[in-house]
Design a protein around this motif. Structure first.
Motif, PDB file in Angstrom:
ATOM      1  N   PHE A 293     -60.591 -12.517   8.498  1.00 48.78           N
ATOM      2  CA  PHE A 293     -60.798 -12.180   7.090  1.00 48.78           C
ATOM      3  C   PHE A 293     -62.267 -12.213   6.680  1.00 48.78           C
ATOM      4  N   ILE A 294     -62.989 -13.218   7.136  1.00 46.89           N
ATOM      5  CA  ILE A 294     -64.400 -13.401   6.792  1.00 46.89           C
ATOM      6  C   ILE A 294     -65.225 -13.290   8.072  1.00 46.89           C
ATOM      7  N   THR A 295     -66.219 -12.419   8.072  1.00 46.89           N
ATOM      8  CA  THR A 295     -66.992 -12.169   9.283  1.00 46.89           C
ATOM      9  C   THR A 295     -68.087 -13.214   9.473  1.00 46.89           C
ATOM     10  N   GLU A 296     -68.522 -13.326  10.717  1.00 47.57           N
ATOM     11  CA  GLU A 296     -69.628 -14.224  11.024  1.00 47.57           C
ATOM     12  C   GLU A 296     -70.910 -13.769  10.327  1.00 47.57           C
ATOM     13  N   HIS A 297     -71.128 -12.468  10.265  1.00 43.48           N
ATOM     14  CA  HIS A 297     -72.354 -11.951   9.661  1.00 43.48           C
ATOM     15  C   HIS A 297     -72.505 -12.405   8.212  1.00 43.48           C
ATOM     16  N   VAL A 298     -71.419 -12.295   7.421  1.00 44.30           N
ATOM     17  CA  VAL A 298     -71.539 -12.619   6.014  1.00 44.30           C
ATOM     18  C   VAL A 298     -71.728 -14.123   5.804  1.00 44.30           C
ATOM     19  N   MET A 299     -71.172 -14.943   6.685  1.00 46.79           N
ATOM     20  CA  MET A 299     -71.389 -16.380   6.574  1.00 46.79           C
ATOM     21  C   MET A 299     -72.825 -16.758   6.917  1.00 46.79           C
ATOM     22  N   ARG A 300     -73.368 -16.157   7.958  1.00 46.25           N
ATOM     23  CA  ARG A 300     -74.750 -16.445   8.334  1.00 46.25           C
ATOM     24  C   ARG A 300     -75.742 -15.998   7.261  1.00 46.25           C
ATOM     25  N   ALA A 301     -75.365 -14.980   6.502  1.00 44.79           N
ATOM     26  CA  ALA A 301     -76.274 -14.451   5.491  1.00 44.79           C
ATOM     27  C   ALA A 301     -76.599 -15.460   4.401  1.00 44.79           C
ATOM     28  N   GLY A 302     -75.860 -16.560   4.332  1.00 46.76           N
ATOM     29  CA  GLY A 302     -76.161 -17.584   3.344  1.00 46.76           C
ATOM     30  C   GLY A 302     -77.547 -18.167   3.467  1.00 46.76           C
ATOM     31  N   HIS A 303     -78.213 -17.979   4.613  1.00 51.53           N
ATOM     32  CA  HIS A 303     -79.560 -18.539   4.775  1.00 51.53           C
ATOM     33  C   HIS A 303     -80.546 -17.944   3.774  1.00 51.53           C
ATOM     34  N   VAL A 304     -80.235 -16.758   3.239  1.00 48.65           N
ATOM     35  CA  VAL A 304     -81.118 -16.144   2.246  1.00 48.65           C
ATOM     36  C   VAL A 304     -81.185 -17.007   0.986  1.00 48.65           C
ATOM     37  N   TRP A 305     -80.092 -17.687   0.656  1.00 45.97           N
ATOM     38  CA  TRP A 305     -80.018 -18.476  -0.575  1.00 45.97           C
ATOM     39  C   TRP A 305     -79.981 -19.978  -0.327  1.00 45.97           C
TER      40      TRP A 305
END
Length: 340
Positions: free
Chosen positions: A265-277
């Motif tokens: 349901f939730i991809t690894e890419h979108v979880m890793r993108a949290g580093h921006v914030w």
């Protein structure tokens, strides 16, 4: 057959049940221990995801309490035996709920741990009320700006997320789907998103039964969908645009991002993108787990949570508040291999 009473979620076990008033709402909460022995411990507030209730944190309540923390699991607004007001499922109010719960439990700050919708509440509370949040851990819950970006622009996240999300916008039809045939949709939902190893256990069978019953408590189906309906409607309204603008700020607190390695349901890419914030974000993939890592692989998740709780709190100079004045990148990017 009559609908279950809200009190049916007050399950017996090695915990006690509390009623806590915060932000104008009565919340049902659960903690391990008699209370007076835990009040001086650091608070860890556990926030469940869509279609569940406090019980999804059963494995964490005992483990965190044994480690010396005051772990409190809450039925979110609209769920379980908490109040179910017709309004208040927007990001502003939900962050205010968590802020109020910390205060009402007798603490000035807490670590927040959230799964799915509960994780989005963690992101919002840490950004809008930074002084009361020491650390956050999110499980299968990307930063809301990252989720919006990937759900629109990346095929893998769009195809797994948008069909269910858009169907849930339909009034009455979506509610009926949740409760009909003894909550059969919740059983299909858990089965589709869980990993294979958990599906073969008695613990999974019990989870199906507990959550099928809880979704049929009066007004829970509607309330649970209101979280997602506000997320959609707000994209086109001034309050939602302002909310997303405020969420475009960087956190300086230790942040743990967890995802089951087999989550469909939730991809690894979108979880890793949290580093921006979050400039102190650590991302961990949980092997042998689907969407519900804290229930599927509780030992691995508990180890990761205790590592977060033991992490130092030193912040950069001037970072007591969320970053202002420096423009963050609007589009999340890959940030290389997971940090550990």
């Amino acid at each position: 057959m009559s609908a279950p009473d809200p009190s049916t979620v007050r399950l017996p076990g090695a915990w006690r049940h509390l009623d806590v008033r915060a932000n104008g709402v009565r919340f049902h909460a659960v903690e391990v221990g008699p209370g007076q022995d835990t009040a001086d411990r650091p608070l860890v507030l556990l926030l469940h995801g869509f279609g569940e209730f406090w019980w999804s944190w059963r494995h964490q309540l005992t483990a965190l309490s044994d480690a010396g923390y005051r772990a409190v699991a809450v039925d979110l607004r609209g769920y379980g035996d908490s109040d179910k007001p017709p309004r208040g499922y927007d990001g502003w109010t939900l962050a205010g709920d968590t802020h109020g719960l910390i205060r009402s439990l007798g603490h000035t700050e807490a670590t927040l741990v959230g799964h799915a919708d509960g994780g989005l509440v963690c992101w919002a509370t840490a950004t809008l009320h930074p002084r009361v949040v020491r650390r956050i851990a999110v499980i299968a819950s990307p930063h809301p700006r990252a989720l919006r970006h990937d759900a629109l622009l990346r095929h893998d996240q769009r195809s797994s997320f948008l069909p269910r999300f858009l169907y849930n916008q339909l009034p009455r039809l979506a509610e009926n789907r949740l409760v009909r045939r003894d909550g059969a949709f919740i059983a299909r939902y858990l089965t589709a998103l869980a990993g294979e190893s958990w599906r073969a256990t008695d613990d999974f069978t019990e989870a199906l039964a507990r959550n099928r019953s809880a979704i049929q408590i009066p007004y829970v189906a509607h309330s649970s969908l209101e979280y997602q309906r506000w997320a959609y409607r707000s994209q086109f309204r001034p309050d939602g645009i302002r909310f997303m603008r405020l969420m475009h700020r960087r956190l300086h607190i230790p942040t743990l991002s967890l995802r089951g390695a087999d989550d469909p349901f939730i991809t690894e890419h979108v979880m890793r993108a949290g580093h921006v914030w979050a400039d102190r974000l650590t991302h961990v993939e949980i092997a042998g787990s689907g969407h519900f890592a804290h229930q599927e692989q509780p030992d691995a998740v508990n180890t990761a949570l205790l590592g977060l709780l033991d992490s130092p709190m030193e912040r950069p100079a001037g970072a007591d508040r969320i970053t202002r004045g420096r423009r963050l990148r609007s589009r999340p990017a890959d940030n290389g291999p997971a940090r550990s």
